[in-house]
Design an enzyme around this catalytic site. Structure first.
Site, PDB file in Angstrom:
ATOM      1  N   LYS A  31       0.930  -1.559   0.257  1.00 35.54           N
ATOM      2  CA  LYS A  31       0.240   0.195  -0.071  1.00 35.54           C
ATOM      3  C   LYS A  31       0.736   1.317  -0.031  1.00 35.54           C
ATOM      4  CE  LYS A  31      -4.345  -2.005   1.402  1.00 35.54           C
ATOM      5  NZ  LYS A  31      -5.610  -2.035   2.095  1.00 35.54           N
TER       6      LYS A  31
ATOM      7  N   ARG B 170      -3.318 -10.054   4.756  1.00 36.96           N
ATOM      8  CA  ARG B 170      -3.850  -9.964   3.356  1.00 36.96           C
ATOM      9  C   ARG B 170      -2.632  -9.442   2.103  1.00 36.96           C
ATOM     10  NH1 ARG B 170      -6.244  -7.039  -0.691  1.00 36.96           N
ATOM     11  NH2 ARG B 170      -8.123  -7.411  -1.325  1.00 36.96           N
TER      12      ARG B 170
END
Length: 268
Positions: free
Chosen positions: A208, A247
């Protein structure tokens, strides 16, 4: 032991792996390989949730995900469907998915919680403020950890009222979703507060933007594909905190990191 959920985006525009799989067969093979490497779940998504992404039609999402879910489930792979739509959730559970991962926590589709209750599958409820196209307009917090905790508590209560037992709910603080860079680090540091809510917490930090900012050189964020080592570091630290799962895109790196964390803890 903290489990690993492998990310399988069958989209043309996801921030890290959009357009990677040219066919349904390629996507199924990629999911199968992640499962072989140790992923406990393969999370199939047909709509990008990157900041600024526009929504796709229901028909497009179904066309993208149902064949992949079915193909993996037939091979015995545990599949989660990443969707905010109840119709997609139902179609994919019918096709073999055993978990629904809803980044909106049931807020995007008023039928979602009742549908999941009826389907009797596990459910990931994430902290969410708005769809991807507008979510970066909602990044103001007085205390991000407490506000996210309160929101997740509310979502857990909504799940219970809809008939989803607390033992079937996984809570996700939504790193990167309506969050500025520092908010993500504060949420990671605040994991113990989120775990007080329970029953299980999922951390989704993989590749991210806040990692790209941390690893920037000469003012340029690190490319998404080169953030896997940092992601694995977060996986190890999250495992040390006892989270239910992480995840990630790179399954092998996080599997190794979690094994190291587990061995470290067992030796103390």
């Amino acid at each position: 032991m903290t489990l690993v959920m492998g990310v399988l985006n069958v989209t043309p525009d996801s921030f890290s792996d959009g357009g990677r799989y040219a066919s349904v067969a390629d996507a199924i093979e990629a999911g199968r390989q992640m499962a072989e490497r140790g992923a406990a779940w393969i999370d199939v998504g047909g709509e990008s949730t990157r900041p600024g992404a526009q929504r796709v039609s229901l028909e497009t999402e179904l066309e993208r995900v149902v064949p992949v879910v079915s193909g993996l489930a037939v091979q015995g792979v545990a599949v989660s469907i990443d969707t905010t739509r109840a119709t997609v959730a139902r179609a994919c559970v019918t096709a073999g998915a055993a978990m629904v991962n809803d980044v909106s926590g049931g807020l995007a589709d008023p039928q979602m919680l009742e549908t999941v209750a009826d389907l009797e599958v596990d459910y990931v409820a994430m902290h969410w403020r708005a769809h991807s196209a507008a979510m970066q307009e909602f990044t103001a917090y007085d205390d991000v950890v407490e506000e996210v905790a309160e929101s997740l508590q509310s979502r857990l209560q909504a799940c219970a009222e809809a008939g989803i037992g607390p033992d079937r709910v996984i809570l996700d603080p939504g790193l990167g979703f309506a969050k500025e860079t520092h908010h993500n680090w504060e949420l990671l540091a605040g994991l113990p507060r989120l775990q007080e809510i329970g029953p299980r917490v999922l951390v989704g930090a993989s590749r991210k933007r806040f990692l790209g900012a941390l690893l920037a050189a000469d003012g340029q964020p690190r490319d998404a594909a080169d953030r896997d080592i940092a992601t694995a570091a977060i996986s190890a630290l999250a495992a040390m905190h006892g989270v239910w799962g992480v995840r990630v895109h790179d399954v092998s790196g996080s599997i190794d990191a979690i094994k190291v964390a587990q061995a470290w803890q067992e030796a103390t």
